[in-house]
Design an enzyme around this catalytic site. Structure first.
Site, mmCIF file in Angstrom:
data_model
loop_
_atom_site.group_PDB
_atom_site.id
_atom_site.type_symbol
_atom_site.label_atom_id
_atom_site.label_comp_id
_atom_site.label_asym_id
_atom_site.label_seq_id
_atom_site.Cartn_x
_atom_site.Cartn_y
_atom_site.Cartn_z
ATOM 1 C CB ALA A 39 50.322 56.247 74.338
ATOM 2 N N GLY A 93 67.344 54.106 59.200
ATOM 3 C CA GLY A 93 67.375 54.201 60.331
ATOM 4 C C GLY A 93 67.766 55.823 60.431
ATOM 5 C CB VAL A 142 62.686 53.680 68.230
ATOM 6 C CG1 VAL A 142 62.593 55.360 67.474
ATOM 7 C CG2 VAL A 142 62.904 52.893 67.552
ATOM 8 N N GLY A 177 71.357 38.822 66.835
ATOM 9 C CA GLY A 177 69.973 39.289 66.993
ATOM 10 C C GLY A 177 69.900 40.587 65.604
ATOM 11 C CD GLU A 183 61.179 41.377 63.227
ATOM 12 O OE1 GLU A 183 60.744 40.948 63.909
ATOM 13 O OE2 GLU A 183 61.762 42.783 63.523
ATOM 14 C CE LYS A 237 63.882 50.195 56.092
ATOM 15 N NZ LYS A 237 64.410 49.073 56.341
ATOM 16 N N GLY A 280 68.513 50.138 65.315
ATOM 17 C CA GLY A 280 68.953 50.503 65.974
ATOM 18 C C GLY A 280 68.031 51.472 67.209
ATOM 19 C CE LYS A 303 60.353 49.623 58.663
ATOM 20 N NZ LYS A 303 62.031 49.682 59.607
HETATM 21 P P1 NAP Z 1 59.022 48.000 69.617
HETATM 22 O O1 NAP Z 1 60.685 47.641 69.863
HETATM 23 O O2 NAP Z 1 58.077 46.335 69.420
HETATM 24 O O3 NAP Z 1 57.744 48.989 69.972
HETATM 25 C C1 NAP Z 1 56.621 49.074 69.473
HETATM 26 C C2 NAP Z 1 55.540 50.232 70.778
HETATM 27 O O4 NAP Z 1 54.297 50.431 70.805
HETATM 28 C C3 NAP Z 1 55.337 49.250 72.719
HETATM 29 O O5 NAP Z 1 56.411 50.484 73.496
HETATM 30 C C4 NAP Z 1 54.741 48.829 72.733
HETATM 31 O O6 NAP Z 1 53.956 48.956 73.915
HETATM 32 C C5 NAP Z 1 53.320 50.013 71.875
HETATM 33 N N1 NAP Z 1 52.345 49.970 71.301
HETATM 34 C C6 NAP Z 1 52.228 48.987 70.444
HETATM 35 N N2 NAP Z 1 50.969 49.110 70.100
HETATM 36 C C7 NAP Z 1 50.221 49.764 70.931
HETATM 37 C C8 NAP Z 1 48.781 49.972 70.811
HETATM 38 N N3 NAP Z 1 47.905 49.591 69.886
HETATM 39 N N4 NAP Z 1 48.663 50.580 71.479
HETATM 40 C C9 NAP Z 1 49.849 51.378 72.225
HETATM 41 N N5 NAP Z 1 51.049 51.492 72.113
HETATM 42 C C10 NAP Z 1 51.552 50.641 71.566
HETATM 43 O O7 NAP Z 1 59.244 49.100 67.942
HETATM 44 P P2 NAP Z 1 60.157 49.718 67.746
HETATM 45 O O8 NAP Z 1 60.975 48.515 66.813
HETATM 46 O O9 NAP Z 1 60.741 50.806 68.840
HETATM 47 O O10 NAP Z 1 60.045 49.806 65.938
HETATM 48 C C11 NAP Z 1 58.806 51.278 66.171
HETATM 49 C C12 NAP Z 1 58.929 51.740 64.893
HETATM 50 O O11 NAP Z 1 59.537 52.661 64.188
HETATM 51 C C13 NAP Z 1 58.289 51.074 64.438
HETATM 52 O O12 NAP Z 1 57.420 51.526 63.029
HETATM 53 C C14 NAP Z 1 59.483 50.690 63.675
HETATM 54 O O13 NAP Z 1 58.967 49.938 62.092
HETATM 55 C C15 NAP Z 1 60.089 51.961 63.397
HETATM 56 N N6 NAP Z 1 61.990 51.857 63.077
HETATM 57 C C16 NAP Z 1 62.118 50.463 63.854
HETATM 58 C C17 NAP Z 1 63.359 51.015 63.767
HETATM 59 C C18 NAP Z 1 64.384 50.011 64.880
HETATM 60 O O14 NAP Z 1 65.782 49.626 64.684
HETATM 61 N N7 NAP Z 1 63.744 49.295 65.903
HETATM 62 C C19 NAP Z 1 64.102 51.913 62.719
HETATM 63 C C20 NAP Z 1 63.837 52.360 62.016
HETATM 64 C C21 NAP Z 1 62.662 52.554 61.923
HETATM 65 P P3 NAP Z 1 54.098 47.824 74.725
HETATM 66 O O15 NAP Z 1 55.739 48.018 75.280
HETATM 67 O O16 NAP Z 1 53.539 48.111 75.923
HETATM 68 O O17 NAP Z 1 53.917 46.661 74.134
#
Ligand code: NAP
Length: 438
Positions: free
Chosen positions: A46, A135, A17, A188, A191, A206, A308, A106
């Site tokens: 960050a 989303g 995201v 995909g 998980e 949620k 997504g 969430k």
């Molecule tokens: P993700 O792909 O796992 O990305 C997490 C990011 O956070 C990565 O860039 C990671 O860095 C960074 N990160 C993690 N721990 C960290 C730390 N301690 N210090 C600094 N950076 C850190 O996650 P995502 O899928 O984008 O989801 C992000 C959030 O949105 C989550 O809360 C998720 O529940 C929510 N969300 C996601 C979706 C979805 O479709 N993906 C939908 C709705 C809500 P690195 O890249 O260096 O590892």
């Protein structure tokens, strides 16, 4: 001409995201400035590992591993790291320093939302989290703002795309749960460890957020009754289909009032039979939808992509623009309203219709004995269908009974099923599933 001010935006996390949020912030800077009345300057991103590959090419000088310093020196902070810590501490620090925060986390909101909402109130900043539920679908702001002059009575949501994909696969191909899950993993949608999705934990987080905003009371994860889809069998799906239903994992928040005018809110997640003509039954694949019933608005449905990177980034940007406008115009932030305390009801207090499948001996008087037990427990039968199996392998004739009840309490239904099981003419209880929308 007055000078357009610049607001510093710190992005914490650059994964699925976050990378898309950064792309939109950089590519659409002029449009965002026109909509907010301020330049939204991405001051830094960050991450954990500076050398990780990103989905989007972004200026290297924006990246840092020092999330704390970045968050302290921003007007607006977007938290997209996920997990509890350090996300929680960073959000609290940012708000204490006067920044508005946008998050999609969430899991954190379900676990510790009240602390965060209180801190936002205390600091007079806005905490927004549209991306945390369904989303891309604009659902939290419509509940909080557009419906704030109405009274919501019931929310039914398909808020987990993985489980909707699995149930849809089972429904359209006749697959067993394990095979449909394997297909979801291959494509995909699920998980490697699918527990949070298939056990209903993600939907429960949620449900707590939806219930809190809909009923102006803070509900926590422990207030949500949760049952996942791992026990839904191909036979359940086939029986439901034959009876004109589809099985969906629903997040439900509804107001229940008893005859004395007392009541509360039942918040629950469980597999649910829906009539095939119900609007939520048409939600296929990994899509999400939320169906709302309100006293004056009547029935409303919100539909779209529940996950997504790019769709979710749309919800994050919407929150960011709203928060930026508030900073530009002044005035206190707002996360939710808590106008009263409505108790969360235990699952036993909720009422719903039920589908019950029974394998019974084909003998005279069986139906009368079964209906008598239902009547004794105050559970009224709406539909009863019988199919006789004359070619049963045991050569003993058996029958399959499918019963749909009128609304009954969980407690009454459980007692009825226990009593029915005790009859000598019952070979097995093949399904007990809740039904909505009848
Ligand atoms: P993700 O792909 O796992 O990305 C997490 C990011 O956070 C990565 O860039 C990671 O860095 C960074 N990160 C993690 N721990 C960290 C730390 N301690 N210090 C600094 N950076 C850190 O996650 P995502 O899928 O984008 O989801 C992000 C959030 O949105 C989550 O809360 C998720 O529940 C929510 N969300 C996601 C979706 C979805 O479709 N993906 C939908 C709705 C809500 P690195 O890249 O260096 O590892």
């Amino acid at each position: 001409m007055s000078e357009v001010r610049t607001l510093k935006v710190a992005l914490l996390g650059c994964g699925n995201v976050g990378a898309q949020v950064a792309r939109i912030l950089l590519d659409d800077a002029d449009a965002l400035a026109a909509r907010t009345g301020a330049h939204l300057q991405l001051s830094g991103i960050a991450v954990r590992n500076l050398d990780s590959e990103r989905d989007v090419e972004l200026p290297r000088e924006l990246f840092t591993t020092d999330a704390d310093t970045l968050a302290k020196d921003a007007d607006l902070v977007i938290e997209l790291m996920g997990g509890i810590e350090p996300a929680r501490s960073l959000i609290l620090t940012a708000m204490q320093n006067g920044a508005c925060v946008v998050t999609g986390n969430k899991a954190l909101l379900a676990q510790d939302g009240p602390t965060l909402y209180e801190e936002a109130d205390k600091a007079g900043v806005q905490l927004s989290y549209e991306a945390a539920v369904a989303g891309a679908i604009p659902i939290l702001r419509p509940i909080r703002d557009s419906l704030s002059g109405d009274r919501i009575t019931r929310v039914l949501g398909i808020v987990n795309g993985t489980t909707n994909f699995i149930l849809d696969q089972m429904d359209s191909t006749g697959a067993q749960f394990a095979d449909a899950l394997a297909e979801a993993q291959r494509l995909g949608y699920a998980e490697a460890d699918p527990t949070a999705d298939v056990e209903g934990h993600d939907a429960a987080a949620k449900a707590a957020i939806l219930a809190s905003l809909s009923f102006h009371t803070r509900f926590a994860l422990e207030d949500v009754y949760c049952e996942g889809i791992t026990k839904v069998s191909a036979a359940d799906i086939a029986a439901a289909k034959e009876a004109g239903f589809v099985i969906k994992l629903l997040a439900i928040a509804e107001k229940i009032t008893n005859a004395n005018g007392e009541g509360g809110i039942s918040v629950r997640v469980h597999p649910t039979l829906l009539p095939r003509e119900h609007p939520l039954a048409a939600v296929r694949g990994a899509f999400n939808a939320v169906f709302i019933e309100a006293e004056n608005a009547g029935e409303l449905m919100f539909y779209g992509q529940g996950a997504g990177g790019t769709p979710t980034a749309s919800a994050v940007l919407g929150d960011l623009v709203s928060a930026a406008r508030r900073v530009v115009l002044g005035g206190p932030g707002r996360t939710e309203t808590t106008t009263g305390f409505v108790p969360a009801l235990p699952i036993d207090a909720s009422t719903t219709s039920y589908y019950i499948g029974l394998d019974v001996a084909d003998q005279a008087g069986v139906l009368a004995r079964i209906t008598h037990i239902f009547a004794e427990h105050g559970v009224s039968i709406e539909i009863m269908r019988q199919t006789i199996h004359r070619d049963a392998p045991s050569k003993v004739e058996s029958a399959e009974l499918k019963i749909v009840t009128h609304r009954a309490s969980e407690a009454a239904l459980a007692a009825t099923v226990e009593a029915v099981k005790g009859l000598d003419v019952i070979n097995s209880v093949t399904s007990v599933l809740r039904v909505e929308g009848v």
